[in-house]
Design a protein around this motif. Structure first.
Motif, PDB file in Angstrom:
ATOM      1  N   ARG A 191       0.835  -1.209   0.000  1.00 37.59           N
ATOM      2  CA  ARG A 191       0.000   0.000   0.000  1.00 37.59           C
ATOM      3  C   ARG A 191       0.867   1.255   0.000  1.00 37.59           C
ATOM      4  N   TRP A 192       1.933   1.237   0.770  1.00 37.39           N
ATOM      5  CA  TRP A 192       2.838   2.394   0.796  1.00 37.39           C
ATOM      6  C   TRP A 192       3.438   2.644  -0.592  1.00 37.39           C
ATOM      7  N   GLU A 193       3.887   1.582  -1.247  1.00 33.98           N
ATOM      8  CA  GLU A 193       4.496   1.729  -2.569  1.00 33.98           C
ATOM      9  C   GLU A 193       3.485   2.233  -3.591  1.00 33.98           C
ATOM     10  N   GLN A 194       2.253   1.752  -3.505  1.00 33.38           N
ATOM     11  CA  GLN A 194       1.234   2.194  -4.454  1.00 33.38           C
ATOM     12  C   GLN A 194       0.842   3.644  -4.229  1.00 33.38           C
ATOM     13  N   HIS A 195       0.716   4.053  -2.968  1.00 31.06           N
ATOM     14  CA  HIS A 195       0.275   5.411  -2.668  1.00 31.06           C
ATOM     15  C   HIS A 195       1.359   6.450  -2.929  1.00 31.06           C
ATOM     16  N   THR A 196       2.631   6.059  -2.838  1.00 30.14           N
ATOM     17  CA  THR A 196       3.719   7.025  -3.005  1.00 30.14           C
ATOM     18  C   THR A 196       4.305   7.035  -4.407  1.00 30.14           C
ATOM     19  N   GLN A 197       3.810   6.185  -5.291  1.00 28.98           N
ATOM     20  CA  GLN A 197       4.400   6.087  -6.628  1.00 28.98           C
ATOM     21  C   GLN A 197       4.295   7.411  -7.389  1.00 28.98           C
ATOM     22  N   ARG A 198       3.106   7.965  -7.475  1.00 34.74           N
ATOM     23  CA  ARG A 198       2.927   9.208  -8.241  1.00 34.74           C
ATOM     24  C   ARG A 198       3.579  10.414  -7.579  1.00 34.74           C
ATOM     25  N   PRO A 199       3.444  10.607  -6.254  1.00 31.86           N
ATOM     26  CA  PRO A 199       4.155  11.736  -5.635  1.00 31.86           C
ATOM     27  C   PRO A 199       5.662  11.682  -5.840  1.00 31.86           C
ATOM     28  N   LEU A 200       6.257  10.492  -5.762  1.00 29.20           N
ATOM     29  CA  LEU A 200       7.692  10.374  -5.962  1.00 29.20           C
ATOM     30  C   LEU A 200       8.070  10.669  -7.410  1.00 29.20           C
ATOM     31  N   PHE A 201       7.202  10.297  -8.337  1.00 27.80           N
ATOM     32  CA  PHE A 201       7.466  10.624  -9.738  1.00 27.80           C
ATOM     33  C   PHE A 201       7.436  12.135  -9.951  1.00 27.80           C
ATOM     34  N   GLY A 202       6.489  12.813  -9.299  1.00 30.92           N
ATOM     35  CA  GLY A 202       6.449  14.273  -9.383  1.00 30.92           C
ATOM     36  C   GLY A 202       7.691  14.915  -8.798  1.00 30.92           C
ATOM     37  N   LEU A 203       8.171  14.375  -7.678  1.00 27.08           N
ATOM     38  CA  LEU A 203       9.409  14.897  -7.082  1.00 27.08           C
ATOM     39  C   LEU A 203      10.606  14.650  -7.998  1.00 27.08           C
ATOM     40  N   ALA A 204      10.595  13.524  -8.699  1.00 28.99           N
ATOM     41  CA  ALA A 204      11.677  13.259  -9.639  1.00 28.99           C
ATOM     42  C   ALA A 204      11.700  14.299 -10.760  1.00 28.99           C
ATOM     43  N   LEU A 205      10.526  14.711 -11.222  1.00 28.56           N
ATOM     44  CA  LEU A 205      10.466  15.771 -12.235  1.00 28.56           C
ATOM     45  C   LEU A 205      10.982  17.091 -11.668  1.00 28.56           C
ATOM     46  N   ALA A 206      10.630  17.376 -10.411  1.00 28.85           N
ATOM     47  CA  ALA A 206      11.136  18.590  -9.769  1.00 28.85           C
ATOM     48  C   ALA A 206      12.652  18.545  -9.659  1.00 28.85           C
ATOM     49  N   PHE A 207      13.202  17.376  -9.344  1.00 31.03           N
ATOM     50  CA  PHE A 207      14.651  17.234  -9.281  1.00 31.03           C
ATOM     51  C   PHE A 207      15.280  17.494 -10.647  1.00 31.03           C
ATOM     52  N   ALA A 208      14.642  16.990 -11.718  1.00 30.80           N
ATOM     53  CA  ALA A 208      15.175  17.195 -13.062  1.00 30.80           C
ATOM     54  C   ALA A 208      15.251  18.677 -13.399  1.00 30.80           C
ATOM     55  N   VAL A 209      14.196  19.411 -13.063  1.00 34.31           N
ATOM     56  CA  VAL A 209      14.188  20.848 -13.338  1.00 34.31           C
ATOM     57  C   VAL A 209      15.253  21.560 -12.505  1.00 34.31           C
ATOM     58  N   ALA A 210      15.332  21.221 -11.215  1.00 32.64           N
ATOM     59  CA  ALA A 210      16.304  21.869 -10.328  1.00 32.64           C
ATOM     60  C   ALA A 210      17.733  21.572 -10.757  1.00 32.64           C
ATOM     61  N   TYR A 211      17.967  20.384 -11.258  1.00 35.19           N
ATOM     62  CA  TYR A 211      19.320  20.048 -11.704  1.00 35.19           C
ATOM     63  C   TYR A 211      19.674  20.749 -13.012  1.00 35.19           C
ATOM     64  N   ALA A 212      18.670  20.930 -13.886  1.00 39.46           N
ATOM     65  CA  ALA A 212      18.942  21.470 -15.216  1.00 39.46           C
ATOM     66  C   ALA A 212      19.111  22.981 -15.221  1.00 39.46           C
ATOM     67  N   VAL A 213      18.378  23.688 -14.377  1.00 35.77           N
ATOM     68  CA  VAL A 213      18.366  25.154 -14.443  1.00 35.77           C
ATOM     69  C   VAL A 213      19.756  25.755 -14.292  1.00 35.77           C
ATOM     70  N   PRO A 214      20.554  25.416 -13.252  1.00 34.16           N
ATOM     71  CA  PRO A 214      21.879  26.048 -13.130  1.00 34.16           C
ATOM     72  C   PRO A 214      22.831  25.691 -14.267  1.00 34.16           C
ATOM     73  N   ILE A 215      22.608  24.554 -14.938  1.00 37.17           N
ATOM     74  CA  ILE A 215      23.495  24.160 -16.029  1.00 37.17           C
ATOM     75  C   ILE A 215      23.106  24.857 -17.319  1.00 37.17           C
ATOM     76  N   VAL A 216      21.818  24.870 -17.613  1.00 36.59           N
ATOM     77  CA  VAL A 216      21.345  25.527 -18.834  1.00 36.59           C
ATOM     78  C   VAL A 216      21.496  27.045 -18.725  1.00 36.59           C
ATOM     79  N   ARG A 217      21.291  27.562 -17.517  1.00 42.83           N
ATOM     80  CA  ARG A 217      21.437  29.012 -17.279  1.00 42.83           C
ATOM     81  C   ARG A 217      22.589  29.258 -16.319  1.00 42.83           C
ATOM     82  N   PRO A 218      23.830  29.228 -16.798  1.00 45.43           N
ATOM     83  CA  PRO A 218      24.967  29.442 -15.895  1.00 45.43           C
ATOM     84  C   PRO A 218      25.022  30.848 -15.308  1.00 45.43           C
ATOM     85  N   ASP A 219      24.289  31.786 -15.929  1.00 48.68           N
ATOM     86  CA  ASP A 219      24.263  33.158 -15.416  1.00 48.68           C
ATOM     87  C   ASP A 219      23.129  33.379 -14.414  1.00 48.68           C
ATOM     88  N   ALA A 220      22.498  32.297 -13.956  1.00 44.63           N
ATOM     89  CA  ALA A 220      21.404  32.435 -12.989  1.00 44.63           C
ATOM     90  C   ALA A 220      21.915  33.035 -11.691  1.00 44.63           C
TER      91      ALA A 220
END
Length: 257
Positions: free
Chosen positions: A22-51
């Motif tokens: 039940r824990w794995e089923q209920h947390t699957q989508r929230p963790l996927f959303g956090l993974a997308l947030a991590f992707a954005v946070a990791y990409a911004v300083p690299i794509v925009r070095p002048d940030a």
């Protein structure tokens, strides 16, 4: 002291297992959303070095928070597991990903560890099909491989990967093991990334090839079963026709007499 009935231990194990599921089923989508947030946070300083410094600090905080949530997810699943030592042995890659950033707080280590945690966590979801997983792995490796190599090669004096386009082209040619050589990493860390992308590309190509081969085999087996069914039906029909001919011949003989 009386020993509890065996069925009580069985019921307790089933409850613990269902709680973990039940824990794995209920947390699957929230963790996927956090993974997308991590992707954005990791990409911004690299794509925009002048940030600005504030933006970089926010992105760094998001990376640590996402990694922390995935680490907490591992701890919770470990606590819900019936046999914890078995869970640790069978999920050793998760444990390594949790401990990796603690060895040295580098952004690349946070990237590697979070990707491992996301991949291991997603792999346990039964609703994710193999094709979707492979497609997601290809896109993720291309994206994060490009960002990672750009972050370590952009400031290298002898580097020739200076833009995001160069990094994406290099990642694509490396994953497909083509390797034109027009762009190549010059730092040790960049070459380690290249080795990882090459091995990942070969592994994914093997998975895709095996998946296609399995589809053709299943298709041929299905056609073979259908052909055998039709052959059996024809054989039964032939036997019935022969029996009917025998009955007709017997009736004719009786009528002649």
């Amino acid at each position: 002291m009386d020993t509890p009935p065996l069925h009580l231990f069985y019921d307790s194990a089933m409850q613990q297992q269902s709680a973990q599921l039940r824990w794995e089923q209920h947390t699957q989508r929230p963790l996927f959303g956090l993974a997308l947030a991590f992707a954005v946070a990791y990409a911004v300083p690299i794509v925009r070095p002048d940030a600005s410094r504030d933006v970089v600090e926010v992105c760094t905080a998001v990376e640590w928070v996402v990694w922390g949530v995935f680490a907490l997810d591992y701890v919770v699943r470990l606590a819900l597991a019936e046999q914890r030592m078995v869970f640790v042995r069978t999920h050793w890659l998760d444990l390594g990903a949790v401990l990796l950033p603690m060895l040295q707080p580098m952004r690349l280590l946070r990237l590697v560890s979070t990707l491992l945690l996301v991949g291991q966590r997603a792999r346990m979801a039964s609703q994710i099909r193999l094709t979707t997983y492979v497609a997601g792995a290809v896109v993720g490796l291309l994206m994060f491989g490009s960002l990672a190599v750009l972050s370590v090669e952009r400031d290298s004096p002898d580097g020739n990967i200076r833009t995001l386009g160069d990094a994406v082209w290099w990642s694509f040619t490396t994953m497909t093991t083509v390797g034109y050589g027009d762009h190549s990493p010059t730092t040790g860390l960049g070459r380690m990334l290249a080795v990882g992308l090459m091995l990942s590309g070969i592994a994914l190509l093997g998975v895709v090839t095996a998946n296609i081969a399995a589809w053709f085999i299943a298709r041929f087996e299905k056609d073979d079963v259908e052909e055998r069914r039709q052959t059996e039906a024809i054989r039964e029909l032939t036997e019935e026709v022969r029996a009917l001919r025998g009955e007709v011949a017997a009736l004719k003989g009786t009528s002649v007499e």
